[in-house]
Write a protein that holds these residues in place. Structure first.
Motif, PDB file in Angstrom:
ATOM      1  N   ALA A  87      27.178  12.170  45.945  1.00 46.58           N
ATOM      2  CA  ALA A  87      27.885  12.060  47.214  1.00 46.58           C
ATOM      3  C   ALA A  87      27.068  12.807  48.256  1.00 46.58           C
ATOM      4  CB  ALA A  87      29.280  12.663  47.084  1.00 46.58           C
ATOM      5  N   ASP A  88      26.908  12.214  49.421  1.00 45.82           N
ATOM      6  CA  ASP A  88      26.115  12.810  50.486  1.00 45.82           C
ATOM      7  C   ASP A  88      27.034  13.420  51.541  1.00 45.82           C
ATOM      8  OD1 ASP A  88      23.873  11.766  49.177  1.00 45.82           O
ATOM      9  OD2 ASP A  88      23.929   9.925  50.360  1.00 45.82           O
ATOM     10  N   TYR A  89      26.745  14.658  51.921  1.00 45.20           N
ATOM     11  CA  TYR A  89      27.532  15.340  52.940  1.00 45.20           C
ATOM     12  C   TYR A  89      27.022  14.937  54.312  1.00 45.20           C
ATOM     13  CZ  TYR A  89      29.869  19.016  55.540  1.00 45.20           C
ATOM     14  OH  TYR A  89      30.658  19.695  56.424  1.00 45.20           O
ATOM     15  N   ASP A  90      27.928  14.467  55.161  1.00 40.60           N
ATOM     16  CA  ASP A  90      27.548  14.074  56.509  1.00 40.60           C
ATOM     17  C   ASP A  90      28.796  14.077  57.385  1.00 40.60           C
ATOM     18  OD1 ASP A  90      25.936  13.160  58.620  1.00 40.60           O
ATOM     19  OD2 ASP A  90      26.331  11.073  58.130  1.00 40.60           O
ATOM     20  N   ASP A  91      28.679  14.545  58.589  1.00 43.99           N
ATOM     21  CA  ASP A  91      29.782  14.551  59.554  1.00 43.99           C
ATOM     22  C   ASP A  91      31.036  15.224  59.027  1.00 43.99           C
ATOM     23  OD1 ASP A  91      28.272  13.299  61.510  1.00 43.99           O
ATOM     24  OD2 ASP A  91      28.892  11.291  60.902  1.00 43.99           O
ATOM     25  N   GLY A  92      30.880  16.325  58.314  1.00 46.96           N
ATOM     26  CA  GLY A  92      32.021  17.118  57.887  1.00 46.96           C
ATOM     27  C   GLY A  92      32.687  16.676  56.605  1.00 46.96           C
ATOM     28  N   GLY A  93      32.079  15.762  55.851  1.00 51.59           N
ATOM     29  CA  GLY A  93      32.704  15.346  54.603  1.00 51.59           C
ATOM     30  C   GLY A  93      31.779  14.502  53.756  1.00 51.59           C
ATOM     31  N   TYR A  94      32.287  14.101  52.617  1.00 60.85           N
ATOM     32  CA  TYR A  94      31.557  13.252  51.682  1.00 60.85           C
ATOM     33  C   TYR A  94      32.141  11.849  51.772  1.00 60.85           C
ATOM     34  CZ  TYR A  94      29.521  17.450  49.719  1.00 60.85           C
ATOM     35  OH  TYR A  94      28.823  18.614  49.556  1.00 60.85           O
ATOM     36  N   ASN A  95      31.512  11.001  52.585  1.00 60.05           N
ATOM     37  CA  ASN A  95      32.011   9.641  52.787  1.00 60.05           C
ATOM     38  C   ASN A  95      31.098   8.581  52.192  1.00 60.05           C
ATOM     39  OD1 ASN A  95      34.251  10.554  54.424  1.00 60.05           O
ATOM     40  ND2 ASN A  95      32.731  10.989  55.990  1.00 60.05           N
ATOM     41  N   THR A  96      29.855   8.958  51.938  1.00 59.91           N
ATOM     42  CA  THR A  96      28.878   8.007  51.404  1.00 59.91           C
ATOM     43  C   THR A  96      28.104   8.662  50.271  1.00 59.91           C
ATOM     44  OG1 THR A  96      27.175   8.696  52.966  1.00 59.91           O
ATOM     45  CG2 THR A  96      28.589   6.857  53.644  1.00 59.91           C
ATOM     46  N   GLY A  97      27.343   7.851  49.555  1.00 59.46           N
ATOM     47  CA  GLY A  97      26.528   8.388  48.476  1.00 59.46           C
ATOM     48  C   GLY A  97      25.564   7.333  47.950  1.00 59.46           C
ATOM     49  N   HIS A  98      24.925   7.678  46.843  1.00 59.84           N
ATOM     50  CA  HIS A  98      23.938   6.796  46.216  1.00 59.84           C
ATOM     51  C   HIS A  98      24.075   6.864  44.697  1.00 59.84           C
ATOM     52  CE1 HIS A  98      22.153   7.531  50.169  1.00 59.84           C
ATOM     53  NE2 HIS A  98      21.625   6.337  50.023  1.00 59.84           N
ATOM     54  N   ALA A  99      23.552   5.857  44.041  1.00 60.16           N
ATOM     55  CA  ALA A  99      23.483   5.831  42.578  1.00 60.16           C
ATOM     56  C   ALA A  99      22.349   4.903  42.182  1.00 60.16           C
ATOM     57  CB  ALA A  99      24.805   5.350  41.975  1.00 60.16           C
ATOM     58  N   ARG A 100      21.901   5.066  40.965  1.00 58.43           N
ATOM     59  CA  ARG A 100      20.919   4.146  40.374  1.00 58.43           C
ATOM     60  C   ARG A 100      21.655   3.336  39.325  1.00 58.43           C
ATOM     61  NH1 ARG A 100      16.556   3.003  42.445  1.00 58.43           N
ATOM     62  NH2 ARG A 100      15.570   2.738  40.456  1.00 58.43           N
ATOM     63  N   LEU A 101      21.535   2.019  39.407  1.00 53.36           N
ATOM     64  CA  LEU A 101      22.223   1.129  38.479  1.00 53.36           C
ATOM     65  C   LEU A 101      21.205   0.307  37.710  1.00 53.36           C
ATOM     66  CD1 LEU A 101      25.036  -0.213  40.851  1.00 53.36           C
ATOM     67  CD2 LEU A 101      25.093   1.795  39.360  1.00 53.36           C
ATOM     68  N   THR A 102      21.434   0.166  36.417  1.00 53.42           N
ATOM     69  CA  THR A 102      20.617  -0.705  35.574  1.00 53.42           C
ATOM     70  C   THR A 102      21.522  -1.839  35.118  1.00 53.42           C
ATOM     71  OG1 THR A 102      19.297   1.165  34.817  1.00 53.42           O
ATOM     72  CG2 THR A 102      19.192  -0.857  33.497  1.00 53.42           C
ATOM     73  N   TRP A 103      21.126  -3.027  35.465  1.00 53.03           N
ATOM     74  CA  TRP A 103      21.886  -4.222  35.120  1.00 53.03           C
ATOM     75  C   TRP A 103      21.169  -4.998  34.029  1.00 53.03           C
ATOM     76  CZ3 TRP A 103      26.387  -4.710  37.811  1.00 53.03           C
ATOM     77  CH2 TRP A 103      26.494  -4.045  39.025  1.00 53.03           C
ATOM     78  N   GLU A 104      21.926  -5.769  33.312  1.00 56.38           N
ATOM     79  CA  GLU A 104      21.365  -6.756  32.402  1.00 56.38           C
ATOM     80  C   GLU A 104      21.777  -8.105  32.973  1.00 56.38           C
ATOM     81  OE1 GLU A 104      22.688  -8.143  28.207  1.00 56.38           O
ATOM     82  OE2 GLU A 104      21.470  -6.324  27.978  1.00 56.38           O
ATOM     83  N   LEU A 105      20.800  -8.935  33.285  1.00 50.35           N
ATOM     84  CA  LEU A 105      21.060 -10.248  33.860  1.00 50.35           C
ATOM     85  C   LEU A 105      20.457 -11.300  32.947  1.00 50.35           C
ATOM     86  CD1 LEU A 105      22.135 -12.013  36.142  1.00 50.35           C
ATOM     87  CD2 LEU A 105      19.969 -11.649  37.342  1.00 50.35           C
ATOM     88  N   ASN A 106      21.328 -11.949  32.213  1.00 51.12           N
ATOM     89  CA  ASN A 106      20.895 -12.993  31.266  1.00 51.12           C
ATOM     90  C   ASN A 106      19.782 -12.498  30.353  1.00 51.12           C
ATOM     91  OD1 ASN A 106      22.767 -14.864  32.324  1.00 51.12           O
ATOM     92  ND2 ASN A 106      21.346 -15.348  33.978  1.00 51.12           N
ATOM     93  N   GLY A 107      19.955 -11.283  29.811  1.00 55.52           N
ATOM     94  CA  GLY A 107      19.011 -10.731  28.852  1.00 55.52           C
ATOM     95  C   GLY A 107      17.840  -9.976  29.464  1.00 55.52           C
ATOM     96  N   ARG A 108      17.717  -9.963  30.785  1.00 50.37           N
ATOM     97  CA  ARG A 108      16.623  -9.254  31.441  1.00 50.37           C
ATOM     98  C   ARG A 108      17.167  -8.049  32.182  1.00 50.37           C
ATOM     99  NH1 ARG A 108      13.883 -13.960  34.623  1.00 50.37           N
ATOM    100  NH2 ARG A 108      12.647 -12.259  35.472  1.00 50.37           N
ATOM    101  N   THR A 109      16.381  -6.993  32.279  1.00 52.94           N
ATOM    102  CA  THR A 109      16.796  -5.761  32.942  1.00 52.94           C
ATOM    103  C   THR A 109      16.487  -5.835  34.431  1.00 52.94           C
ATOM    104  OG1 THR A 109      16.382  -4.499  30.937  1.00 52.94           O
ATOM    105  CG2 THR A 109      16.495  -3.261  32.973  1.00 52.94           C
ATOM    106  N   LEU A 110      17.431  -5.326  35.219  1.00 48.95           N
ATOM    107  CA  LEU A 110      17.300  -5.311  36.665  1.00 48.95           C
ATOM    108  C   LEU A 110      17.728  -3.931  37.155  1.00 48.95           C
ATOM    109  CD1 LEU A 110      16.900  -7.034  39.302  1.00 48.95           C
ATOM    110  CD2 LEU A 110      19.340  -7.549  39.141  1.00 48.95           C
ATOM    111  N   GLU A 111      16.818  -3.218  37.827  1.00 50.73           N
ATOM    112  CA  GLU A 111      17.101  -1.881  38.363  1.00 50.73           C
ATOM    113  C   GLU A 111      17.431  -2.003  39.843  1.00 50.73           C
ATOM    114  OE1 GLU A 111      16.952   1.161  36.795  1.00 50.73           O
ATOM    115  OE2 GLU A 111      16.410   0.301  34.863  1.00 50.73           O
ATOM    116  N   THR A 112      18.525  -1.361  40.263  1.00 46.12           N
ATOM    117  CA  THR A 112      18.865  -1.365  41.679  1.00 46.12           C
ATOM    118  C   THR A 112      19.309   0.021  42.123  1.00 46.12           C
ATOM    119  OG1 THR A 112      21.211  -1.921  41.394  1.00 46.12           O
ATOM    120  CG2 THR A 112      19.677  -3.768  41.583  1.00 46.12           C
ATOM    121  N   GLU A 113      19.159   0.251  43.392  1.00 48.12           N
ATOM    122  CA  GLU A 113      19.753   1.404  44.062  1.00 48.12           C
ATOM    123  C   GLU A 113      21.116   0.926  44.543  1.00 48.12           C
ATOM    124  OE1 GLU A 113      19.905   5.231  45.849  1.00 48.12           O
ATOM    125  OE2 GLU A 113      18.304   4.431  44.601  1.00 48.12           O
TER     126      GLU A 113
END
Length: 155
Positions: A87-113
């Motif tokens: 969670a990212d602190y901005d403007d007096g609170g935690y309203n947004t953030g980031h994560a790293r996701l690893t997907w499997e798409l029809n047997g293939r790996t897909l990395e996304t932010e």
């Protein structure tokens, strides 16, 4: 005179303590948002879409989200792993953030932010998977469908 000193020291102590308490409460909000988002992602990973829909900040839309997440799974997209949920602190609170996701798409790996937005109580409101570099937005239909459900549009 002694009462004046005691009152003065008490006021100074309270004034010094107030920012520390406020800071701890604000940081707790960020921690809670991270934990709630991880719980949501764990439900998605385990394909417990009803629990995932309830864990997200869209309780009125939970049945529709549950159905649509199951449709995305039938399209071949499955969340294989998640990490670095923050969670990212901005403007007096935690309203947004980031994560790293690893997907499997029809047997293939897909990395996304993922870009996160939190609702009341730190519940995940949006989990927007960024299309990987070198790919046009919307060029991965299952990922675009995920973003329409949990982001509001293609991303």
């Amino acid at each position: 005179m002694k009462i004046g000193i005691i009152i003065g020291l008490t006021a100074v102590a309270a004034y010094a303590l107030l920012p520390a308490v406020y800071g701890a409460l604000v940081r707790w909000d960020g921690y809670a948002a991270e934990r709630r988002t991880e719980a949501f992602l764990k439900h998605v990973q385990d394909q417990r879409f009803q629990a995932a829909a309830r864990a997200a900040d869209a309780s009125g839309h939970a049945p529709e989200r549950e159905r649509r997440m199951a449709e995305v799974r039938r399209m071949g997209l499955r969340l294989a792993a998640y990490r670095q949920v923050s969670a990212d602190y901005d403007d007096g609170g935690y309203n947004t953030g980031h994560a790293r996701l690893t997907w499997e798409l029809n047997g293939r790996t897909l990395e996304t932010e993922a870009i996160l937005a939190f609702g009341p109580g730190g519940k995940p409101r949006q989990v927007c998977a960024v299309t990987p570099a070198g790919r046009a937005p919307g060029s991965i239909p299952a990922l675009a469908a995920w973003n329409r459900i949990l982001c509001g549009s293609g991303f």
